[in-house]
Design a protein around this motif. Sequence first.
Motif, mmCIF file in Angstrom:
data_model
loop_
_atom_site.group_PDB
_atom_site.id
_atom_site.type_symbol
_atom_site.label_atom_id
_atom_site.label_comp_id
_atom_site.label_asym_id
_atom_site.label_seq_id
_atom_site.Cartn_x
_atom_site.Cartn_y
_atom_site.Cartn_z
ATOM 1 N N SER A 7 -7.615 9.020 -5.856
ATOM 2 C CA SER A 7 -7.387 7.767 -5.116
ATOM 3 C C SER A 7 -8.525 7.504 -4.145
ATOM 4 C CB SER A 7 -6.055 7.851 -4.359
ATOM 5 O OG SER A 7 -4.973 7.893 -5.251
ATOM 6 N N ARG A 8 -8.989 8.542 -3.480
ATOM 7 C CA ARG A 8 -10.091 8.379 -2.539
ATOM 8 C C ARG A 8 -11.346 7.887 -3.252
ATOM 9 N NH1 ARG A 8 -14.437 11.167 -1.337
ATOM 10 N NH2 ARG A 8 -15.350 10.871 0.731
ATOM 11 N N VAL B 141 -2.212 22.140 -5.554
ATOM 12 C CA VAL B 141 -3.605 21.822 -5.880
ATOM 13 C C VAL B 141 -3.675 20.547 -6.716
ATOM 14 C CG1 VAL B 141 -5.625 22.605 -7.184
ATOM 15 C CG2 VAL B 141 -4.436 24.186 -5.652
ATOM 16 N N THR B 142 -2.766 20.391 -7.655
ATOM 17 C CA THR B 142 -2.734 19.187 -8.479
ATOM 18 C C THR B 142 -2.471 17.945 -7.618
ATOM 19 O OG1 THR B 142 -1.981 20.435 -10.418
ATOM 20 C CG2 THR B 142 -1.572 18.058 -10.419
ATOM 21 N N ALA B 143 -1.597 18.078 -6.630
ATOM 22 C CA ALA B 143 -1.328 16.961 -5.725
ATOM 23 C C ALA B 143 -2.570 16.611 -4.905
ATOM 24 C CB ALA B 143 -0.160 17.302 -4.799
ATOM 25 N N LEU B 144 -3.297 17.616 -4.453
ATOM 26 C CA LEU B 144 -4.522 17.366 -3.696
ATOM 27 C C LEU B 144 -5.573 16.694 -4.574
ATOM 28 C CD1 LEU B 144 -4.810 20.680 -1.639
ATOM 29 C CD2 LEU B 144 -3.986 18.453 -0.849
ATOM 30 N N THR C 55 0.835 -1.199 0.000
ATOM 31 C CA THR C 55 0.000 0.000 0.000
ATOM 32 C C THR C 55 0.866 1.242 0.000
ATOM 33 O OG1 THR C 55 -1.725 -1.163 1.220
ATOM 34 C CG2 THR C 55 -1.802 1.251 1.232
ATOM 35 N N THR C 56 0.559 2.184 -0.855
ATOM 36 C CA THR C 56 1.261 3.468 -0.864
ATOM 37 C C THR C 56 0.287 4.562 -0.458
ATOM 38 O OG1 THR C 56 0.775 3.813 -3.215
ATOM 39 C CG2 THR C 56 2.867 2.743 -2.661
ATOM 40 N N TYR C 57 0.840 5.658 0.057
ATOM 41 C CA TYR C 57 0.023 6.746 0.559
ATOM 42 C C TYR C 57 0.452 8.053 -0.088
ATOM 43 C CZ TYR C 57 -1.134 3.345 4.175
ATOM 44 O OH TYR C 57 -1.555 2.216 4.821
ATOM 45 N N HIS C 58 -0.526 8.939 -0.255
ATOM 46 C CA HIS C 58 -0.209 10.259 -0.770
ATOM 47 C C HIS C 58 0.471 11.077 0.316
ATOM 48 C CE1 HIS C 58 -2.346 10.186 -4.657
ATOM 49 N NE2 HIS C 58 -3.130 9.314 -4.055
ATOM 50 N N GLU C 59 1.533 11.760 -0.061
ATOM 51 C CA GLU C 59 2.225 12.656 0.842
ATOM 52 C C GLU C 59 2.536 13.951 0.102
ATOM 53 O OE1 GLU C 59 5.703 10.660 2.222
ATOM 54 O OE2 GLU C 59 4.624 9.421 3.666
ATOM 55 N N LEU C 60 2.505 15.056 0.830
ATOM 56 C CA LEU C 60 2.909 16.332 0.264
ATOM 57 C C LEU C 60 4.358 16.600 0.642
ATOM 58 C CD1 LEU C 60 -0.133 18.700 0.911
ATOM 59 C CD2 LEU C 60 0.695 17.910 -1.298
ATOM 60 N N GLY C 61 5.148 17.050 -0.329
ATOM 61 C CA GLY C 61 6.510 17.432 -0.025
ATOM 62 C C GLY C 61 6.553 18.683 0.840
ATOM 63 N N PRO C 62 7.713 18.995 1.401
ATOM 64 C CA PRO C 62 7.835 20.165 2.279
ATOM 65 C C PRO C 62 7.432 21.473 1.609
ATOM 66 C CG PRO C 62 9.757 18.743 2.484
ATOM 67 C CD PRO C 62 8.960 18.217 1.329
ATOM 68 N N ALA C 63 7.803 21.652 0.350
ATOM 69 C CA ALA C 63 7.500 22.922 -0.316
ATOM 70 C C ALA C 63 5.998 23.108 -0.557
ATOM 71 C CB ALA C 63 8.287 23.039 -1.623
ATOM 72 N N PRO C 64 5.281 22.117 -1.135
ATOM 73 C CA PRO C 64 3.829 22.294 -1.289
ATOM 74 C C PRO C 64 3.116 22.461 0.044
ATOM 75 C CG PRO C 64 4.600 20.500 -2.684
ATOM 76 C CD PRO C 64 5.741 20.883 -1.808
ATOM 77 N N PHE C 65 3.555 21.712 1.073
ATOM 78 C CA PHE C 65 2.907 21.847 2.377
ATOM 79 C C PHE C 65 3.132 23.247 2.934
ATOM 80 C CE2 PHE C 65 2.420 21.742 6.915
ATOM 81 C CZ PHE C 65 1.314 20.927 7.110
ATOM 82 N N LEU D 231 -6.686 17.444 4.691
ATOM 83 C CA LEU D 231 -7.139 16.554 5.767
ATOM 84 C C LEU D 231 -7.314 15.114 5.284
ATOM 85 C CD1 LEU D 231 -9.677 18.930 7.502
ATOM 86 C CD2 LEU D 231 -7.718 17.847 8.622
ATOM 87 N N ASP D 232 -7.550 14.920 3.992
ATOM 88 C CA ASP D 232 -7.629 13.558 3.461
ATOM 89 C C ASP D 232 -6.260 12.892 3.424
ATOM 90 O OD1 ASP D 232 -10.361 13.387 3.088
ATOM 91 O OD2 ASP D 232 -10.293 14.255 1.078
ATOM 92 N N ILE D 233 -5.204 13.703 3.529
ATOM 93 C CA ILE D 233 -3.841 13.177 3.493
ATOM 94 C C ILE D 233 -3.257 13.046 4.894
ATOM 95 C CG2 ILE D 233 -1.478 13.660 2.690
ATOM 96 C CD1 ILE D 233 -2.706 15.011 0.252
#
Length: 439
Positions: free
Chosen positions: A34-35, A25-28, A2-12, A308-310
């Motif tokens: 996936s959801r 926004v594209t990452a979200l 299983t893999t999970y979505h994560e935001l990198g430091p810069a987008p976060f 919050l979904d991430i």
Amino acid sequence: MTTYHELGPAPFAALARGDGGPQAVTALRAAQLSRHLLLIGHLLRHWPGGTAERDTIADTLERARRAAPDRFAEVLSAPLVGSWTGITVRAAERGVAAAADFSQLCGLAAVAAAAAGVPADLPVPVRDGVLSVPGLGALSVGDATAARLTADDGRLSVTAGGDPFRIPADLRDGEPRWQGDDLPGWQPVRRLTAPDAPGVALDDVDPYRHGHHAPPANRLDDAEVAQWQAVFAQAWTMLARHLPGRAAELAAGLRVLVPLAQTDPHSARSATVRHAFGAFGLTRPASAADLAVTMVHEFQHSKLSGLLDITPLTDPADTRRYFAPWRTDPRPLAGLLQGVYAFVGVADAWRALRAEDSLTALASSRFAEARLQVDRGLGAVEASGALTGAGRLLAVGLRQRTDELLAEPLDAAVVAAAEQGLSASHRQWLDRNKAVAAA
């Protein structure tokens, strides 16, 4: 694995300041896809119909995904797909989901197949004589109680007891190319346009467009749509001129506006449904400035909900209720954080709109009010002691942005009026919520 979505430091970090940009926004949006797919898989595992129908739907979706992954993703990540999955999964868990709720997936699979250029032929639900074609429109089918939706070479056809009806749109280029919308019984989803803006759907037909604090409007007439189009074009021009970063975010993520019924002629309403990333409902705005600020405001909710979904941001064990300067009711910490995040965008929008000559006085007043409200709400969030690690990082970014907004020079009288207004709101809140205030 299983893999999970994560935001990198810069987008976060960009999101934490209340911005984000198209990359974040594209990452979200990718996480939303996936959801949606996870929830669709859940519905297929609990499919109430026969296994043959379930397997046909799953096969259609997989063939579409393999043939054109990007077009498949565009269809399945649509905001109102999120609304449908959320509504149907919750209903299924309570044992009250209707067969038509599950079968909405058949229409969605057929649309995905048409977009991918692969064939499909699926039964689709008819509700009160109307068949929904997700993302495209609705078709009145009279007394028919059953229908089929067929995809062939990028086009869709409906068969409902008579001759096939060809949906007047070619989906092979991703965005539908309309080829006439005046056919009897066909109600297409109209789109709002502006220079340098992607088309935004004005969806008044999707059966899963509800869930706001006002009912969705019924089908708008052409004159009403023309008014929406005019105010949208003006608002987008305003955003592009004064808030280009916000306009770029909206271009990357805003997909649907849902018109709400005007139940109170003296009150404008807008709201974002938690699982409909990139969509929100609203009554027709009174002005372009109102719509510009509302688009920023509501998309802030989409961004934070997507985040919050991430990753969780607050401790669900915190049951306290807090003063939110923009509300009369006491709010849970998660709700207060949503408001803070949204009003950072509101304050930023009114700050920028001071540059519009006709709006300077109004925008200055609204900016002064919004930044004080954010400061007060954020202070409560920071002092709560109930943030996760990611929540604390978010609060740090929001504090930096809020302090920048507070440092903007404003006329002393405007500042004093905003301070007095906030104090009055707090006194009124204390009067209404004595039990919470005493806790």
